[in-house]
Every structure is written in structure tokens, then in C-alpha cells.
Design a protein around this motif. Structure first.
Motif, PDB file in Angstrom:
ATOM      1  N   ARG A 366      42.506  40.877  31.618  1.00  0.00           N
ATOM      2  CA  ARG A 366      41.820  42.160  31.772  1.00  0.00           C
ATOM      3  C   ARG A 366      40.355  41.963  32.157  1.00  0.00           C
ATOM      4  O   ARG A 366      39.795  42.736  32.938  1.00  0.00           O
ATOM      5  CB  ARG A 366      41.934  42.976  30.480  1.00  0.00           C
ATOM      6  CG  ARG A 366      43.303  43.626  30.311  1.00  0.00           C
ATOM      7  CD  ARG A 366      43.519  44.187  28.925  1.00  0.00           C
ATOM      8  NE  ARG A 366      44.754  44.953  28.842  1.00  0.00           N
ATOM      9  CZ  ARG A 366      45.966  44.434  28.786  1.00  0.00           C
ATOM     10  NH1 ARG A 366      46.115  43.117  28.833  1.00  0.00           N
ATOM     11  NH2 ARG A 366      47.032  45.203  28.712  1.00  0.00           N
ATOM     12  N   LEU A 367      39.744  40.926  31.605  1.00  0.00           N
ATOM     13  CA  LEU A 367      38.344  40.673  31.941  1.00  0.00           C
ATOM     14  C   LEU A 367      38.201  40.234  33.393  1.00  0.00           C
ATOM     15  O   LEU A 367      37.282  40.657  34.094  1.00  0.00           O
ATOM     16  CB  LEU A 367      37.780  39.595  31.002  1.00  0.00           C
ATOM     17  CG  LEU A 367      37.584  40.009  29.540  1.00  0.00           C
ATOM     18  CD1 LEU A 367      37.115  38.825  28.714  1.00  0.00           C
ATOM     19  CD2 LEU A 367      36.585  41.150  29.423  1.00  0.00           C
ATOM     20  N   ALA A 370      38.721  43.173  35.671  1.00  0.00           N
ATOM     21  CA  ALA A 370      37.624  44.140  35.644  1.00  0.00           C
ATOM     22  C   ALA A 370      36.453  43.725  36.520  1.00  0.00           C
ATOM     23  O   ALA A 370      35.537  44.519  36.760  1.00  0.00           O
ATOM     24  CB  ALA A 370      37.144  44.339  34.215  1.00  0.00           C
ATOM     25  N   ASN A 371      36.465  42.466  37.018  1.00  0.00           N
ATOM     26  CA  ASN A 371      35.422  41.960  37.909  1.00  0.00           C
ATOM     27  C   ASN A 371      34.027  42.138  37.301  1.00  0.00           C
ATOM     28  O   ASN A 371      33.091  42.627  37.948  1.00  0.00           O
ATOM     29  CB  ASN A 371      35.503  42.663  39.269  1.00  0.00           C
ATOM     30  CG  ASN A 371      34.735  41.908  40.340  1.00  0.00           C
ATOM     31  OD1 ASN A 371      34.587  40.680  40.261  1.00  0.00           O
ATOM     32  ND2 ASN A 371      34.230  42.628  41.331  1.00  0.00           N
ATOM     33  N   LEU A 372      33.887  41.754  36.027  1.00  0.00           N
ATOM     34  CA  LEU A 372      32.615  41.886  35.322  1.00  0.00           C
ATOM     35  C   LEU A 372      31.708  40.710  35.632  1.00  0.00           C
ATOM     36  O   LEU A 372      32.147  39.638  36.038  1.00  0.00           O
ATOM     37  CB  LEU A 372      32.867  41.958  33.814  1.00  0.00           C
ATOM     38  CG  LEU A 372      33.759  43.093  33.324  1.00  0.00           C
ATOM     39  CD1 LEU A 372      34.075  42.920  31.848  1.00  0.00           C
ATOM     40  CD2 LEU A 372      33.100  44.442  33.569  1.00  0.00           C
ATOM     41  N   SER A 373      30.410  40.902  35.430  1.00  0.00           N
ATOM     42  CA  SER A 373      29.451  39.813  35.629  1.00  0.00           C
ATOM     43  C   SER A 373      29.650  38.770  34.538  1.00  0.00           C
ATOM     44  O   SER A 373      30.144  39.081  33.442  1.00  0.00           O
ATOM     45  CB  SER A 373      28.023  40.350  35.576  1.00  0.00           C
ATOM     46  OG  SER A 373      27.746  40.901  34.294  1.00  0.00           O
ATOM     47  N   TRP A 374      29.236  37.532  34.810  1.00  0.00           N
ATOM     48  CA  TRP A 374      29.518  36.478  33.833  1.00  0.00           C
ATOM     49  C   TRP A 374      28.816  36.702  32.502  1.00  0.00           C
ATOM     50  O   TRP A 374      29.397  36.361  31.454  1.00  0.00           O
ATOM     51  CB  TRP A 374      29.203  35.093  34.418  1.00  0.00           C
ATOM     52  CG  TRP A 374      27.752  34.691  34.494  1.00  0.00           C
ATOM     53  CD1 TRP A 374      26.950  34.670  35.588  1.00  0.00           C
ATOM     54  CD2 TRP A 374      26.928  34.216  33.414  1.00  0.00           C
ATOM     55  NE1 TRP A 374      25.690  34.231  35.286  1.00  0.00           N
ATOM     56  CE2 TRP A 374      25.647  33.937  33.948  1.00  0.00           C
ATOM     57  CE3 TRP A 374      27.130  34.000  32.055  1.00  0.00           C
ATOM     58  CZ2 TRP A 374      24.575  33.465  33.178  1.00  0.00           C
ATOM     59  CZ3 TRP A 374      26.072  33.525  31.279  1.00  0.00           C
ATOM     60  CH2 TRP A 374      24.817  33.262  31.836  1.00  0.00           C
ATOM     61  N   VAL A 376      28.403  39.471  30.896  1.00  0.00           N
ATOM     62  CA  VAL A 376      29.225  40.425  30.147  1.00  0.00           C
ATOM     63  C   VAL A 376      30.498  39.740  29.657  1.00  0.00           C
ATOM     64  O   VAL A 376      30.896  39.891  28.492  1.00  0.00           O
ATOM     65  CB  VAL A 376      29.568  41.641  31.025  1.00  0.00           C
ATOM     66  CG1 VAL A 376      30.535  42.573  30.294  1.00  0.00           C
ATOM     67  CG2 VAL A 376      28.304  42.384  31.414  1.00  0.00           C
ATOM     68  N   VAL A 377      31.133  38.969  30.537  1.00  0.00           N
ATOM     69  CA  VAL A 377      32.339  38.230  30.145  1.00  0.00           C
ATOM     70  C   VAL A 377      32.015  37.242  29.034  1.00  0.00           C
ATOM     71  O   VAL A 377      32.782  37.089  28.070  1.00  0.00           O
ATOM     72  CB  VAL A 377      32.928  37.491  31.364  1.00  0.00           C
ATOM     73  CG1 VAL A 377      34.089  36.595  30.934  1.00  0.00           C
ATOM     74  CG2 VAL A 377      33.398  38.491  32.411  1.00  0.00           C
ATOM     75  N   LEU A 380      31.737  39.219  25.749  1.00  0.00           N
ATOM     76  CA  LEU A 380      33.015  39.761  25.302  1.00  0.00           C
ATOM     77  C   LEU A 380      33.964  38.657  24.831  1.00  0.00           C
ATOM     78  O   LEU A 380      34.662  38.820  23.823  1.00  0.00           O
ATOM     79  CB  LEU A 380      33.662  40.556  26.441  1.00  0.00           C
ATOM     80  CG  LEU A 380      32.969  41.874  26.814  1.00  0.00           C
ATOM     81  CD1 LEU A 380      33.635  42.500  28.031  1.00  0.00           C
ATOM     82  CD2 LEU A 380      32.984  42.858  25.643  1.00  0.00           C
ATOM     83  N   ALA A 413      35.296  32.912  35.098  1.00  0.00           N
ATOM     84  CA  ALA A 413      34.363  34.037  35.250  1.00  0.00           C
ATOM     85  C   ALA A 413      32.983  33.601  35.710  1.00  0.00           C
ATOM     86  O   ALA A 413      32.115  34.449  35.941  1.00  0.00           O
ATOM     87  CB  ALA A 413      34.250  34.797  33.932  1.00  0.00           C
TER      88      ALA A 413
END
Length: 485
Positions: A366-367, A370-374, A376-377, A380, A413
Motif C-alpha cells: 500500500r505504501l 501510494a507513491n509517497l515520498s521517502w 513519509v514512508v 510510517l 521507497a
């Protein structure tokens, strides 16, 4: 009891079973959830409820008898049991009272001073004694018990809140930062570095890199763990003093036996009355001194921590310092052996059935999706890795099951490799105090009888948030200065 059982039944029959998970594995998860709920709500004593849980697992053929009781051969569990006997030796010989009196003499100007003295002592000992469980059971719990007895603070009674409960809770919560401070302060730290290396994340000069950042712009000698861990060690006694205060304080209005000015005088008088050390005290001191030396040099000599503890117990039994009746008459040791082994066995089987890796993989997918910035990953994944420890009864088992998977997700990520490896290593220490079964030292401190289960869970959750904030904010800024990202 109905709430505890109902929660497990809801997981089993109302929550859809993922196709990757077998019915057997999901049933074990529901039994585990029910067992944990019962440990929190306490419809029965901890050992009795654990017996109901493991019996259910065997009776429903979810686990075989051998699988259910496989953890009774776990070396960490037996290290905990033997540490209870060491504590009995400190009490029986009077060495614990002597040591406690010396602590009162030098640090006893206030209860807060005692807490800081014990925390500082553990931070000094930690790098040379790579077992938080051994430190808890072999050194600090006996000292705390003796200090508490002097203040008429006894386990499993209302008087526990006078002094014992505060000192035990402070030491339990502070021990996580002591373990995170040095690479050699806990066995799981070394395992983390080994697993990181297997994934190609080589931390150069592992001991010093844990204690200093790597990279061309790093400050020589600057510790990656130092600032956040020391901040935690400094704040924990203050937080516990405010939120979980002892009733024994340095107040002039306190009764005579609780006035710390008089307590210092009584400590000196007590030391004078005790006179020179007895033969049994000397044997106890020599045994513990030899045990500490073997704990320090055990890896080089090929002697494990539990074998060292067993040799120490043999010395105490053969010299008559302890009798076998002393050992079999110690219910806290045997009770801890049972419920802790049951939980370690269940969590181990959950890992082998693929339950935990499934949840970890689902989080990672899911992370990534979601293509989140590193950054944020990074945050989390560390938080998820931390929270999943509620399903584990061993820090080392947690690392073995999840560390590589989470570090791999961080690499995908784009998280800086060394930063990810070190942060997960720090988390592997910090979650050791969130439950009474989450680590060996937690089992020792809870088993002493000064803490109630709801206190362990509630203040464990509170300090989890505090420590995550400290390592996230203070640690994050510090690691930026050190060039880790």
C-alpha cells in the motif's frame, strides 16, 4: 471474560480470511488476540488465562502439543527464571539490602535522585552486558526490591505505590533507551546489523557507526543513537515522576521513615550495624561478579548468557547460599516461565504460519502504491514496525521475522540505506516496554509484583508515543546534522 473471548471469536468468524492465509493460521491469530485481550482485561490471573489460551489452541488442533509448548526450551525464558533466583539470593544474603543502603546514601536525597541513579547505572553497564534481561533480573530488580522494602513498599499490596512501583516502571521504560544507546547493549542490535548486511546494507565499523554516523560529512565520534537515547534517559524519570508518582518524596511533612534527610542518616547507621560482609554475601557478590564478566566476554568464550546464569545458580546452590527449596518456593519465577513461554510459542507459530509477514507485506504494497515520498514512508514503516510488536513476545523474534522485510521496503521507497537500518534497530529496542510480555526485561519487572497489568499497558503506550517523538524529532534533526540523509 466474555469480552476477551468475544474479540477472538469476532476475528475468527466475522473478519474475512485473506486467501493467502490458511484457516489454521487465522484460527491461531484469533486465539492469540483473545489471549492478549484477556491479559489486558484480566478475567483470570495471567498464568491461568495463558493456560486457557494454549489449551484452546491444542484442543482445537490449531497447534500440536509440541508446537504449543516449544518455547519452554527458549534460552531467554530460562534466563528470566534464573534471574528471579539471583534476586532471591540478593534478598536472602542481605547483599541486596547492603547495596540498596549504599544507593540511598549516595543518591537518596530524593526519590527522583534514586531513579536517575539507577538509570545512569544501567546506561554505564549496558555496553558491556549485552542482555537487558540479565541486567534487569541479575542487578536492578534486586536493588529496587531492597530499596522498596526499606521504604516499606511491598509487592502485590497497596504499599507498592510508595516507592517500588515508580522505580520499577522508571527502570522498565528507561531500559529501552539504554539498550538503544550502544550496539552491544542488546542481542537484537547485533542481529539487526547482521540482517542489514545480508541485504547489502553494510554499516561500516558497526559498533562505532551505531555510536556515530557514517558518511563523508559525518562528525567524527558523533553518536547516531546518542542524542535521542540520552534525551529519552533524561526525560523518562521526570515523566514517570509526574504521571506515575511515588508517595515517598523528599517532603518535610512526610512521616519520619519517609523523610529523606533522616533516611540518609538511617542508611549510614544501617551500614554501620551491618558491619563487614558475611561469607554468604561475599559468595553472592563473587558469583554475580563472575557472571557479569562472563556476560561481557561470553561471545569470545562461546558461553551464552543463559549458560552463564545457570553456572551462577549452580554456584549458589552448591555453596548453600540458596537451597533448592528457595527455588521451588518462588512462585513468581515459575508463573513467569509458564505464561511467557506460552506467549512466545504462540507468536513464534504466528510468524512461521506467515501471518506477520502477510501483514507486513500488505503494508508495504500500500505504501509503494501510494507513491509517497521517502521521508513519509520512513516514518510510517518505523511506526508500523513498532506497533506490530504487540503481536510478539520477544524482541529477537520480532527482528528475525520483520526486520529484513521492513528494511527491504524502505530500500524500494528510496530511504537512505544506513538510516533505515539504524532506525529499525533503534525501534527494536524501544518497543520492549509496551507490554509485559514484549521482552525479557518486561517479564522480569512485571513479575516482581510492583506493577499492575493495566499500568504496564497504559504507560507503555504513553512512553511509546514519547519515545517515537523523541527519536522522530530529536533523532531526525540529529541524523541530518550527522549526514545520514
Amino acid at each position: 471474560m466474555l469480552a476477551s473471548i468475544g474479540l477472538g471469536l469476532a476475528v475468527r468468524f466475522l473478519v474475512p480470511i485473506p486467501p493467502e492465509i490458511s484457516l489454521q493460521a487465522w484460527t491461531l491469530l484469533s486465539i492469540f488476540v483473545s489471549t492478549i485481550a484477556g491479559l489486558v482485561l484480566e478475567p483470570l490471573p495471567v498464568g491461568a488465562w495463558a493456560f486457557l489460551g494454549v489449551t484452546t489452541a491444542v484442543a482445537t488442533k490449531t497447534l500440536t502439543f509440541a508446537q504449543a509448548f516449544t518455547a519452554f526450551t527458549n534460552d531467554v525464558i530460562w534466563l528470566i527464571v534464573v534471574s528471579f533466583f539471583f534476586a532471591k539470593g540478593f534478598e536472602k544474603t542481605g547483599l541486596g539490602q547492603r547495596v540498596a543502603t549504599i544507593f540511598v546514601k549516595f543518591f537518596g536525597k530524593s526519590t527522583l535522585g534514586l531513579a536517575y541513579g539507577l538509570s545512569a547505572a544501567e546506561a554505564v553497564i549496558a555496553p558491556a552486558m549485552p542482555s537487558t534481561t540479565a541486567r534487569a533480573g541479575g542487578i536492578f530488580m534486586p536493588i529496587i526490591a531492597s530499596l522498596s522494602q526499606q521504604a516499606d513498599s511491598k509487592p502485590n499490596t497497596p504499599s507498592r505505590r510508595k516507592l517500588g512501583a515508580f522505580l520499577v516502571m522508571n527502570q522498565l521504560q528507561g531500559s529501552t533507551c539504554s539498550s538503544a544507546l550502544f550496539l552491544t547493549a542488546a542481542a537484537q542490535n547485533l542481529l539487526c546489523m547482521k540482517l542489514a548486511a545480508e541485504l547489502g546494507v553494510v554499516v561500516p565499523s558497526a559498533w562505532t557507526t551505531w555510536f556515530k554516523a557514517s558518511g563523508g560529512v559525518a562528525l567524527a565520534g558523533a553518536a547516531a543513537a546518542s542524542l535521542p537515547a540520552l534525551t529519552g534517559l533524561l526525560l523518562t524519570p521526570l515523566i514517570m515522576y509526574k504521571l506515575f508518582p511515588p508517595s515517598v518524596k523528599d517532603t518535610p511533612e512526610a512521616p519520619k521513615c519517609l523523610n529523606f534527610v533522616i533516611l540518609l542518616q538511617l542508611a549510614q547507621e544501617q551500614l554501620t550495624r551491618m558491619g563487614p560482609m558475611s561469607t554468604n554475601e561475599r559468595i553472592m557478590l563473587a558469583t554475580m561478579g563472575a557472571a557479569v564478566c562472563l556476560w561481557v566476554a561470553g561471545d569470545m568464550l562461546g558461553i551464552s548468557a543463559v549458560v552463564t546464569a545457570m553456572l551462577g545458580l549452580c554456584a549458589l546452590l552448591s555453596t548453600g547460599v540458596l537451597t533448592w527449596r528457595d527455588c521451588i518456593g518462588h512462585p513468581a519465577a515459575w508463573d513467569t516461565l509458564f505464561w511467557f513461554a506460552v506467549l512466545v510459542g504462540m507468536s513464534g507459530q504466528l510468524a512461521s504460519f506467515g501471518i506477520i509477514s502477510h501483514f507486513a507485506g500488505a503494508v508495504g504494497e500500500r505504501l509503494v502504491a501510494a507513491n509517497l515520498s521517502w521521508p513519509v514512508v520512513f516514518g510510517l514503516l518505523n511506526a508500523a514496525y513498532f506497533a506490530l510488536h504487540y503481536m510478539f513476545a520477544s524482541q529477537t523474534a520480532h527482528v528475525g521475522a520483520l526486520y529484513a522485510a521492513f528494511l527491504g521496503m524502505m530500500q524500494v521507497a528510496g530511504v537512505p540505506a544506513v538510516l533505515g537500518a539504524l532506525s529499525l534497530g533503534f525501534m527494536s529496542n524501544l518497543f520492549g516496554s509496551i507490554t509485559h510480555f514484549g521482552s525479557g526485561q518486561a517479564a522480569v519487572y512485571y513479575g516482581a509484583g510492583y506493577l499492575e497489568l493495566k499500568e504496564v499497558f497504559s504507560y507503555g503506550a504513553l512512553m511509546a508515543v514519547v519515545n517515537l517523538l523523541i527519536f522522530g524529532v530529536v533523532g531526525g534533526a540529529w541524523w541530518k546534522v550527522l549526514g545520514l540523509y
